[in-house]
Design a protein around this motif. Structure first.
Motif, short mmCIF file in Angstrom:
data_model
loop_
_atom_site.label_atom_id
_atom_site.label_comp_id
_atom_site.label_asym_id
_atom_site.label_seq_id
_atom_site.Cartn_x
_atom_site.Cartn_y
_atom_site.Cartn_z
N TRP A 31 47.59 70.19 51.07
CA TRP A 31 47.09 70.64 52.47
C TRP A 31 47.35 71.90 53.08
CZ3 TRP A 31 50.11 71.34 56.50
CH2 TRP A 31 51.62 70.97 56.26
N PRO A 35 43.72 73.18 54.29
CA PRO A 35 43.92 72.48 55.64
C PRO A 35 42.49 71.88 56.05
CG PRO A 35 44.24 75.02 56.14
CD PRO A 35 44.28 74.72 54.66
N PHE A 36 41.55 72.53 56.15
CA PHE A 36 40.16 72.06 56.38
C PHE A 36 39.69 70.93 55.59
CE2 PHE A 36 40.14 76.02 58.79
CZ PHE A 36 40.13 75.67 60.22
N PHE A 37 39.92 71.39 54.41
CA PHE A 37 39.25 70.27 53.37
C PHE A 37 40.04 68.99 53.60
CE2 PHE A 37 39.70 68.26 49.07
CZ PHE A 37 38.22 67.83 48.98
N THR A 38 41.38 69.08 53.68
CA THR A 38 42.12 67.87 54.19
C THR A 38 41.65 67.09 55.54
OG1 THR A 38 44.10 68.97 53.01
CG2 THR A 38 44.48 66.90 54.37
N ALA A 39 41.52 67.92 56.33
CA ALA A 39 41.02 67.54 57.87
C ALA A 39 39.51 66.89 57.59
CB ALA A 39 40.84 68.63 58.58
N TRP A 40 38.86 67.41 56.53
CA TRP A 40 37.63 66.87 56.41
C TRP A 40 37.62 65.45 55.82
CZ3 TRP A 40 33.65 68.12 52.09
CH2 TRP A 40 32.43 67.39 52.27
N LEU A 77 32.76 70.65 60.04
CA LEU A 77 34.13 70.43 59.05
C LEU A 77 33.62 71.16 57.62
CD1 LEU A 77 35.93 67.09 60.04
CD2 LEU A 77 36.63 69.49 60.31
N GLN A 78 32.30 70.91 57.39
CA GLN A 78 31.52 71.19 55.85
C GLN A 78 31.73 72.65 55.95
OE1 GLN A 78 28.24 69.46 54.44
NE2 GLN A 78 28.58 67.47 55.55
N CYS A 80 33.50 74.83 57.71
CA CYS A 80 35.08 75.04 57.54
C CYS A 80 35.50 75.23 56.19
CB CYS A 80 35.73 74.42 58.48
SG CYS A 80 35.77 74.70 60.38
N VAL A 81 35.17 74.12 55.50
CA VAL A 81 35.51 74.05 54.14
C VAL A 81 34.78 75.25 53.31
CG1 VAL A 81 35.22 72.98 51.99
CG2 VAL A 81 35.81 71.92 54.03
N GLU A 84 36.91 78.17 54.44
CA GLU A 84 38.20 78.23 53.70
C GLU A 84 38.30 78.54 52.35
OE1 GLU A 84 41.24 74.92 54.70
OE2 GLU A 84 40.34 74.29 53.22
#
Length: 260
Positions: A31, A35-40, A77-78, A80-81, A84
């Motif tokens: 994470w 972090p953004f993939f984890t948040a998603w 969120l997508q 952001c991924v 990222e």
């Protein structure tokens, strides 16, 4: 809202795979880099729990409101991924490698405009205007995700930037899922919401489960030590690449002046 045995199985599989993936990202410390993939993934786990609770309580109206209102959050969120992953690949030393920002921005904007045009070219079959815009939004999201992601991959490959094991694995899974999502949304647009809708959504969910399992095993494993250069080496290579590009541009400029 009654679900078949197969739909329940897919629903449970999606939730369990997302939960296991989230645990792996936390336990193995992935994470910190994603972090953004984890948040998603966290968002999807929490959303599934919330929707299941509302479903069991028989709150159909509230279920529908939560389901549709959270679509915007999922879309952001997508994005952001994608950003990222692009930052990890295109900014290997914390700064943009020479020529990456302009190339990636141009391709990403072009891909987004193409997705927007294609979205309005098609005419979905639906009973209401809201359903038409819903299907167009889904198609636009899928197309833009794929095209911006391909823009990032093309920029990295064109400039010879390497991909680490975890980033490559994440990118492969996302591209496979997003590519299938484009096909599903295109078929939805042609057939409307009332023909093969559930079956097609089951296909989309099944591919996501397969990708999640792939990520679980991939993120559990550590990247080879060779993937990580000595401290400062990446920055040195990026600076060297920029210097070479600058010298090349000056050389070409001097040659052009001599011909004149």
């Amino acid at each position: 809202m009654n679900l078949s045995v197969w739909e329940n199985l897919i629903w449970v599989s999606s939730f369990v795979s997302n939960l296991l993936l989230l645990l792996v990202l936390i336990i193995k410390g992935r994470w910190r880099r994603f972090p953004f993939f984890t948040a998603w993934i966290s968002f999807q786990v929490l959303l599934t729990i919330s929707l299941f609770t509302l479903y069991r309580l028989g709150q159909d109206a509230l279920y529908s409101k939560v389901y549709w209102s959270t679509g915007v959050v999922d879309f952001l969120l997508q994005l952001c991924v994608i950003v990222e992953i692009a930052c990890i690949v295109l900014r290997p030393a914390g700064s943009w490698a020479y020529g990456t920002r302009q190339r990636f921005t141009l391709l990403a904007i072009s891909g987004t405009l193409l997705a927007l045009v294609l979205t309005f070219v098609v005419h979905p079959e639906a009973h209401t205007l809201l359903e038409i815009w819903e299907m167009r939004a889904d198609l636009f999201t899928s197309l833009m995700f794929v095209e911006v992601f391909l823009a990032m991959m093309g920029t990295a490959n064109r400039l010879g930037l390497r991909w680490s094991t975890h980033v490559m694995m994440l990118g492969q899974g996302l591209l496979a899922w997003a590519g299938l999502a484009v096909i599903v949304d295109c078929i939805h647009t042609l057939l409307g919401r009332y023909r093969w809708f559930g079956a097609l959504e089951d296909v989309r969910s099944t591919v996501w489960v397969i990708a999640a399992i792939y990520w679980i095993f991939g993120f559990w494993k550590s990247e080879p030590d060779s993937m990580f250069p000595p401290a400062g080496a990446e920055k040195y290579l990026v600076d060297l690449h920029e210097q070479v590009q600058y010298d090349l541009a000056r050389t070409e400029g001097s040659h052009s002046h001599r011909r004149e």
